[in-house]
Design a protein around this motif. Structure first.
Motif, short mmCIF file in Angstrom:
data_model
loop_
_atom_site.label_atom_id
_atom_site.label_comp_id
_atom_site.label_asym_id
_atom_site.label_seq_id
_atom_site.Cartn_x
_atom_site.Cartn_y
_atom_site.Cartn_z
N PHE A 86 0.79 -1.18 -0.25
CA PHE A 86 0.12 -0.08 0.13
C PHE A 86 0.86 1.29 -0.17
O PHE A 86 0.23 2.30 -0.54
N PHE A 87 1.80 1.18 1.20
CA PHE A 87 2.59 2.95 1.40
C PHE A 87 3.76 2.38 -0.28
O PHE A 87 4.76 3.50 -0.32
N SER A 88 3.70 1.65 -0.66
CA SER A 88 4.67 1.39 -1.84
C SER A 88 3.51 1.64 -3.04
O SER A 88 4.56 2.82 -3.77
N ASN A 89 2.62 2.33 -3.17
CA ASN A 89 1.76 2.38 -4.54
C ASN A 89 1.50 3.63 -3.76
O ASN A 89 0.96 4.74 -4.74
N TYR A 90 1.20 4.63 -2.88
CA TYR A 90 1.19 5.09 -2.34
C TYR A 90 2.34 6.59 -2.20
O TYR A 90 2.22 8.18 -2.54
N GLY A 91 3.23 5.97 -1.92
CA GLY A 91 4.72 6.59 -1.63
C GLY A 91 5.51 6.59 -3.50
O GLY A 91 5.83 7.05 -4.57
N PRO A 92 6.54 5.69 -3.90
CA PRO A 92 7.83 5.64 -4.25
C PRO A 92 6.66 5.04 -5.50
O PRO A 92 7.54 5.51 -6.84
N ASN A 93 5.97 4.55 -5.74
CA ASN A 93 5.53 4.02 -7.01
C ASN A 93 4.68 5.08 -8.02
O ASN A 93 4.43 4.57 -8.43
N THR A 94 4.72 5.89 -6.90
CA THR A 94 3.49 7.29 -7.98
C THR A 94 4.79 8.53 -8.00
O THR A 94 4.54 8.94 -9.23
N THR A 95 5.44 8.51 -7.26
CA THR A 95 5.88 9.70 -7.34
C THR A 95 8.23 9.46 -8.16
O THR A 95 8.24 10.52 -8.20
N THR A 96 7.83 7.99 -8.28
CA THR A 96 9.58 8.11 -8.41
C THR A 96 9.83 8.90 -10.21
O THR A 96 10.81 9.51 -10.10
#
Length: 245
Positions: free
Chosen positions: A166-176
C-alpha cells in the motif's frame, strides 16, 4: 567525362544527408552535455532520483516475486494441487490492500492535509519511512507469525505485508517517475537525466528479481525482510538529502 561527373554528383547527393544527420546528432549531443554541466547540483539530484528509483525497484520487483513465500509462510502449503488456487486467492488479498495506495496518492498529491503540503517529495518520504517500519516489523516477528495456525497471526502477517505494498503504491511507486521531471531545471538536460533515472530503476528491478530468491534460500525469509527495511531506510535518507522539487 559527363558520366563520371554525373556519378560524382549522385555520390555527393547521397552522402550529404548522412553527413548532415551526423553533424546534427553531434551538435545535439554537445548541447545536452553542456546543459547537464549547467544544471545546478546535478550530481546530488541525479543520486536522489536515480538512486531512489533503483532502490525502490529492488524492493518492489523483488517482493513481487517473493510474495508467494510470504503467503506460504502465512497460510502454509496445502499440496501441489492447491498451489495455483491458493496463490491466486492470497495474491488477491494483497492486491486489495495495495491498490488503494494509488487512489490515496491521487487524492492527496498537491493538496494540504492539516498544515502539510503533500508534494511528491513529501509523499515519497512518507512511503519509504513507513515501508522501513513495516518491513522491520515483519522481520522482527517473522519466526512468530510465519507458518502459524493461529488466525490472528496469519491476518497480522498478511496485513503488515499488504500495507508495505500500500505504501509502495502511495509513495515511491507514484513519485519516482515524477520527481526527475520536477528536480532538473535545464530543459535540454531534463529528459536525458529522467531517462537515466528510469534506466537505473530497470536495473534495480533486475537486481531485486534476481537476488531475492537465492538470498532467501541462503539466509532465510526474515533476513530478506530486514534487508528490505534497510534498503527503505537508505532510500528515505537519499530522498531527504538529495531529492529536490
Amino acid at each position: 567525362t559527363s558520366t563520371s561527373c554525373t556519378s560524382i554528383m549522385e555520390s555527393n547527393a547521397s552522402t550529404a544527408p548522412i553527413s548532415n544527420i551526423s553533424a546534427k546528432r553531434k551538435s545535439t549531443l554537445q548541447e545536452v552535455i553542456q546543459a547537464i554541466r549547467k544544471e545546478p547540483n546535478v550530481g546530488r539530484k541525479l543520486l536522489g532520483t536515480a538512486g531512489t528509483w533503483f532502490l525502490f525497484d529492488v524492493l518492489f520487483y523483488g517482493n513481487t516475486l517473493f510474495e508467494p513465500l510470504v503467503l506460504k509462510g502465512a497460510f502454509g502449503n496445502h499440496g501441489e494441487e492447491q498451489i495455483l488456487k491458493d496463490t491466486a486467492r492470497d495474491a488477491l488479498y494483497l492486491s486489495l490492500l495495495a491498490l488503494p495506495g494509488y487512489i490515496v496518492s491521487m487524492l492527496v498529491l498537491g493538496r494540504r492535509t492539516g498544515c502539510v503540503l503533500q508534494t511528491p517529495r513529501y509523499v515519497q518520504l512518507q512511503g519509504f519511512f513507513l515501508m522501513f517500519l513495516l518491513y522491520g516489523s515483519i522481520g522482527l516477528s517473522w519466526n512468530t507469525l510465519a507458518s502459524s495456525n493461529t488466525l490472528w497471526k496469519q491476518v497480522l502477517l498478511i496485513g503488515l505485508y499488504g500495507l508495505s505494498f500500500f505504501f509502495s503504491n502511495y509513495g515511491p511507486n507514484t513519485t519516482t517517475f515524477l520527481l526527475p521531471s520536477l528536480s532538473f531545471e535545464t530543459p535540454n538536460a531534463r529528459s536525458t537525466l529522467n531517462g537515466l533515472s528510469a534506466a537505473c530503476g530497470k536495473l534495480g528491478a533486475l537486481t531485486g528479481a534476481s537476488l531475492f530468491a537465492p538470498l532467501s534460500q541462503a539466509y532465510g525469509n526474515a533476513a530478506i525482510m530486514w534487508s528490505c527495511s534497510f534498503i527503505s531506510l537508505v532510500a528515505f535518507l537519499l530522498s531527504f538529502v538529495c531529492v529536490e522539487e
